[in-house]
Design a protein around this motif. Structure first.
Motif, PDB file in Angstrom:
ATOM      1  N   ASN A  68      -8.726 -16.587  11.347  1.00 44.98           N
ATOM      2  CA  ASN A  68      -8.154 -17.619  11.504  1.00 44.98           C
ATOM      3  C   ASN A  68      -6.789 -17.241  10.125  1.00 44.98           C
ATOM      4  OD1 ASN A  68      -9.348 -18.579   8.844  1.00 44.98           O
ATOM      5  ND2 ASN A  68      -9.401 -20.024   9.872  1.00 44.98           N
ATOM      6  N   ALA A  69      -6.827 -16.109   9.716  1.00 44.50           N
ATOM      7  CA  ALA A  69      -5.605 -15.734   8.275  1.00 44.50           C
ATOM      8  C   ALA A  69      -5.422 -14.388   8.339  1.00 44.50           C
ATOM      9  CB  ALA A  69      -6.577 -15.673   7.003  1.00 44.50           C
ATOM     10  N   LEU A  70      -5.978 -14.213  10.167  1.00 39.78           N
ATOM     11  CA  LEU A  70      -5.060 -12.722   9.738  1.00 39.78           C
ATOM     12  C   LEU A  70      -3.374 -12.384   9.722  1.00 39.78           C
ATOM     13  CD1 LEU A  70      -5.816  -9.748  10.298  1.00 39.78           C
ATOM     14  CD2 LEU A  70      -5.882 -10.156  13.424  1.00 39.78           C
ATOM     15  N   GLU A  71      -3.142 -13.612  10.414  1.00 41.35           N
ATOM     16  CA  GLU A  71      -1.467 -13.190  10.456  1.00 41.35           C
ATOM     17  C   GLU A  71      -1.174 -13.061   8.907  1.00 41.35           C
ATOM     18  OE1 GLU A  71       0.643 -12.553  13.037  1.00 41.35           O
ATOM     19  OE2 GLU A  71      -1.401 -12.287  13.879  1.00 41.35           O
ATOM     20  N   GLU A  72      -1.740 -14.048   7.859  1.00 46.34           N
ATOM     21  CA  GLU A  72      -1.023 -14.610   6.482  1.00 46.34           C
ATOM     22  C   GLU A  72      -1.750 -12.740   5.763  1.00 46.34           C
ATOM     23  OE1 GLU A  72      -1.937 -16.930   2.510  1.00 46.34           O
ATOM     24  OE2 GLU A  72      -2.818 -18.343   3.984  1.00 46.34           O
ATOM     25  N   LEU A  73      -2.807 -12.191   6.155  1.00 44.17           N
ATOM     26  CA  LEU A  73      -2.846 -10.706   5.789  1.00 44.17           C
ATOM     27  C   LEU A  73      -1.727 -10.207   6.186  1.00 44.17           C
ATOM     28  CD1 LEU A  73      -5.132  -9.471   3.879  1.00 44.17           C
ATOM     29  CD2 LEU A  73      -6.091  -8.467   6.075  1.00 44.17           C
ATOM     30  N   LYS A  74      -1.285  -9.848   7.571  1.00 42.95           N
ATOM     31  CA  LYS A  74      -0.222  -8.980   7.840  1.00 42.95           C
ATOM     32  C   LYS A  74       0.778  -9.026   6.812  1.00 42.95           C
ATOM     33  CE  LYS A  74      -0.050  -9.012  12.223  1.00 42.95           C
ATOM     34  NZ  LYS A  74      -0.333  -8.914  13.507  1.00 42.95           N
ATOM     35  N   ARG A  75       1.353 -10.345   6.847  1.00 41.46           N
ATOM     36  CA  ARG A  75       2.601 -11.025   6.165  1.00 41.46           C
ATOM     37  C   ARG A  75       2.526 -10.557   5.217  1.00 41.46           C
ATOM     38  NH1 ARG A  75       2.421 -14.552  10.367  1.00 41.46           N
ATOM     39  NH2 ARG A  75       5.318 -14.996  11.396  1.00 41.46           N
ATOM     40  N   TYR A  76       1.310 -10.953   4.189  1.00 43.11           N
ATOM     41  CA  TYR A  76       1.164  -9.836   2.272  1.00 43.11           C
ATOM     42  C   TYR A  76       1.778  -8.598   2.639  1.00 43.11           C
ATOM     43  CZ  TYR A  76      -0.640  -8.816  -1.931  1.00 43.11           C
ATOM     44  OH  TYR A  76      -1.171  -8.713  -3.110  1.00 43.11           O
ATOM     45  N   PHE A  77       0.599  -8.138   3.598  1.00 38.42           N
ATOM     46  CA  PHE A  77       1.212  -6.176   3.625  1.00 38.42           C
ATOM     47  C   PHE A  77       2.505  -5.733   4.304  1.00 38.42           C
ATOM     48  CE2 PHE A  77      -3.576  -5.946   2.755  1.00 38.42           C
ATOM     49  CZ  PHE A  77      -3.692  -4.971   1.908  1.00 38.42           C
ATOM     50  N   VAL A  78       3.174  -6.840   4.197  1.00 36.82           N
ATOM     51  CA  VAL A  78       3.791  -6.415   4.852  1.00 36.82           C
ATOM     52  C   VAL A  78       5.589  -6.421   3.529  1.00 36.82           C
ATOM     53  CG1 VAL A  78       6.800  -6.694   6.204  1.00 36.82           C
ATOM     54  CG2 VAL A  78       4.358  -6.951   7.125  1.00 36.82           C
ATOM     55  N   TYR A  79       4.904  -7.864   3.269  1.00 35.08           N
ATOM     56  CA  TYR A  79       5.328  -8.590   1.582  1.00 35.08           C
ATOM     57  C   TYR A  79       5.519  -7.251   0.434  1.00 35.08           C
ATOM     58  CZ  TYR A  79       5.716 -10.179  -2.875  1.00 35.08           C
ATOM     59  OH  TYR A  79       5.984 -11.243  -3.902  1.00 35.08           O
ATOM     60  N   SER A  80       4.753  -7.230   0.630  1.00 40.66           N
ATOM     61  CA  SER A  80       3.786  -5.707  -0.110  1.00 40.66           C
ATOM     62  C   SER A  80       4.295  -4.273   0.070  1.00 40.66           C
ATOM     63  CB  SER A  80       2.252  -5.463  -0.591  1.00 40.66           C
ATOM     64  OG  SER A  80       1.976  -6.240  -0.569  1.00 40.66           O
ATOM     65  N   PHE A  81       4.374  -3.789   1.676  1.00 40.49           N
ATOM     66  CA  PHE A  81       4.863  -2.661   1.759  1.00 40.49           C
ATOM     67  C   PHE A  81       6.668  -2.399   1.541  1.00 40.49           C
ATOM     68  CE2 PHE A  81       0.923  -1.866   5.093  1.00 40.49           C
ATOM     69  CZ  PHE A  81       0.574  -1.167   3.883  1.00 40.49           C
ATOM     70  N   ASP A  82       7.098  -3.927   1.531  1.00 37.60           N
ATOM     71  CA  ASP A  82       8.651  -3.518   1.160  1.00 37.60           C
ATOM     72  C   ASP A  82       9.498  -3.598  -0.287  1.00 37.60           C
ATOM     73  OD1 ASP A  82       9.200  -4.047   4.046  1.00 37.60           O
ATOM     74  OD2 ASP A  82       9.714  -6.989   4.262  1.00 37.60           O
ATOM     75  N   LYS A  83       7.877  -4.462  -0.387  1.00 31.01           N
ATOM     76  CA  LYS A  83       8.307  -4.572  -1.811  1.00 31.01           C
ATOM     77  C   LYS A  83       8.079  -2.940  -2.686  1.00 31.01           C
ATOM     78  CE  LYS A  83       8.392  -7.535  -6.371  1.00 31.01           C
ATOM     79  NZ  LYS A  83       7.578  -8.607  -6.635  1.00 31.01           N
ATOM     80  N   MET A  84       7.230  -2.183  -2.494  1.00 29.60           N
ATOM     81  CA  MET A  84       6.927  -0.661  -2.585  1.00 29.60           C
ATOM     82  C   MET A  84       8.215  -0.037  -2.337  1.00 29.60           C
ATOM     83  SD  MET A  84       2.603  -1.056  -1.732  1.00 29.60           S
ATOM     84  CE  MET A  84       2.421   0.521  -1.213  1.00 29.60           C
ATOM     85  N   SER A  85       8.708  -0.350  -0.989  1.00 27.75           N
ATOM     86  CA  SER A  85       9.471   0.386   0.094  1.00 27.75           C
ATOM     87  C   SER A  85      10.927   0.851  -0.718  1.00 27.75           C
ATOM     88  CB  SER A  85      10.053   0.358   1.016  1.00 27.75           C
ATOM     89  OG  SER A  85       8.671   0.902   2.084  1.00 27.75           O
ATOM     90  N   SER A  86      11.436  -1.248  -1.238  1.00 28.88           N
ATOM     91  CA  SER A  86      11.730  -0.585  -2.311  1.00 28.88           C
ATOM     92  C   SER A  86      12.332  -0.913  -3.660  1.00 28.88           C
ATOM     93  CB  SER A  86      12.524  -2.394  -2.257  1.00 28.88           C
ATOM     94  OG  SER A  86      13.230  -2.773  -1.647  1.00 28.88           O
ATOM     95  N   SER A  87      10.590   0.008  -4.445  1.00 31.38           N
ATOM     96  CA  SER A  87      10.731   0.416  -5.859  1.00 31.38           C
ATOM     97  C   SER A  87      11.068   2.084  -5.568  1.00 31.38           C
ATOM     98  CB  SER A  87       9.537  -0.285  -6.327  1.00 31.38           C
ATOM     99  OG  SER A  87       8.574   0.521  -5.683  1.00 31.38           O
ATOM    100  N   THR A  88      11.121   2.144  -4.646  1.00 36.31           N
ATOM    101  CA  THR A  88      11.110   3.809  -4.051  1.00 36.31           C
ATOM    102  C   THR A  88      12.961   4.097  -4.711  1.00 36.31           C
ATOM    103  OG1 THR A  88      12.074   4.009  -2.019  1.00 36.31           O
ATOM    104  CG2 THR A  88       9.074   4.152  -2.283  1.00 36.31           C
ATOM    105  N   SER A  89      13.198   5.501  -4.451  1.00 37.34           N
ATOM    106  CA  SER A  89      14.574   5.965  -4.327  1.00 37.34           C
ATOM    107  C   SER A  89      15.582   6.651  -3.681  1.00 37.34           C
ATOM    108  CB  SER A  89      14.571   6.435  -5.915  1.00 37.34           C
ATOM    109  OG  SER A  89      14.237   7.951  -6.141  1.00 37.34           O
TER     110      SER A  89
END
Length: 257
Positions: free
Chosen positions: A120-141
């Motif tokens: 029942n927490a799959l959507e939050e897990l997905k949002r957490y990884f979108v948050y993480s992938f966004d932050k990782m992508s933004s730390s690229t150049s």
């Protein structure tokens, strides 16, 4: 820990786009802007990532981008994932981010024994990884668009296996962050890993498979130091950097103004 572009070296210059790629990018724009006028904001480097993800096939790349654009508008309507909607996942400190490898790719560490399946927490897990992938992508150049991930399975057991969650994250990474993954090291492989791996493997596309490195325990330090300087390697693998939970890693313009 704050990330600075001066730390990134040896990347591929994405400002250079070949004439052949430029022609295909123009063709992509004609297709996607006709279907989605909002696509005008996409820069050439972004479209080239989608083009490469589909073997330079303009039609397939356009379809992938339109799928991404529609998803982004519905799943991330404000342009970023607020930490207020992923509080339960943030408490786990599942993902950490610090340092850069020798090619200038930011490094993330995912400690998988900190996650247990909760359907029942799959959507939050997905949002957490979108948050993480966004932050990782933004730390690229602009010189290096990709990131590296160390997936650590130490202490991982049957109670941690979440095939449904892994497939959801894999779909997000492959469909909505094409050509962002530079390398994925999977380390501390327990015996039960292979059963889960055989279930997930058929869903991993060819380009992603080529970036996965399965590392035996005796080879972890040697393998990581081959690609990452000791000064940029997390302490838990014999390097100099402490683990920094991804929510504490300071990346310029995250969240966007």
């Amino acid at each position: 820990m704050e990330f600075h572009s001066a730390s990134r070296q040896n990347g591929t210059n994405v400002d250079y786009i070949s004439d052949a790629d430029r022609v295909k990018i123009v063709s992509m724009r004609h297709v996607i802007e006709k279907e989605d006028p909002a696509s005008k904001v996409a820069d050439d480097a972004t479209l080239r990532r989608f083009l490469y993800a589909r073997e330079s096939n303009v039609q397939n790349a356009s379809e992938l981008y339109l799928k991404y654009s529609k998803w982004r508008q519905t799943f991330v309507p404000h342009g970023y994932i607020s930490e207020t909607v992923i509080t339960n996942e943030l408490k786990k400190n599942l993902a950490c981010m610090q340092g850069f490898d020798k090619e200038g790719r930011p490094i993330a560490v995912v400690i998988l024994n900190r996650h247990k399946p909760c359907y029942n927490a799959l959507e939050e897990l997905k949002r957490y990884f979108v948050y993480s992938f966004d932050k990782m992508s933004s730390s690229t150049s602009r010189e290096q668009e990709k990131f590296a991930i160390i997936a650590d399975l130490e202490g991982w057991s049957y109670k941690h296996v979440d095939i449904r969650g892994y497939l959801a994250i894999l779909e997000i990474l492959q469909s909505y962050y094409p050509e962002r993954l530079g390398k994925l090291y999977i380390i501390h492989l327990p015996y039960i890993f292979w059963a889960a791996w055989n279930m997930v493997y058929p869903f991993i596309d060819k380009r992603t498979r080529e970036k996965v490195v399965l590392v035996e325990k005796k080879d972890i330090r040697t393998t990581l130091l081959n690609d990452i300087d000791e000064s940029q390697l997390p302490e838990i693998y014999g390097g100099d950097l402490p683990l920094v939970p991804i929510q504490d890693a300071v990346v310029p313009n995250v969240p966007p103004n």
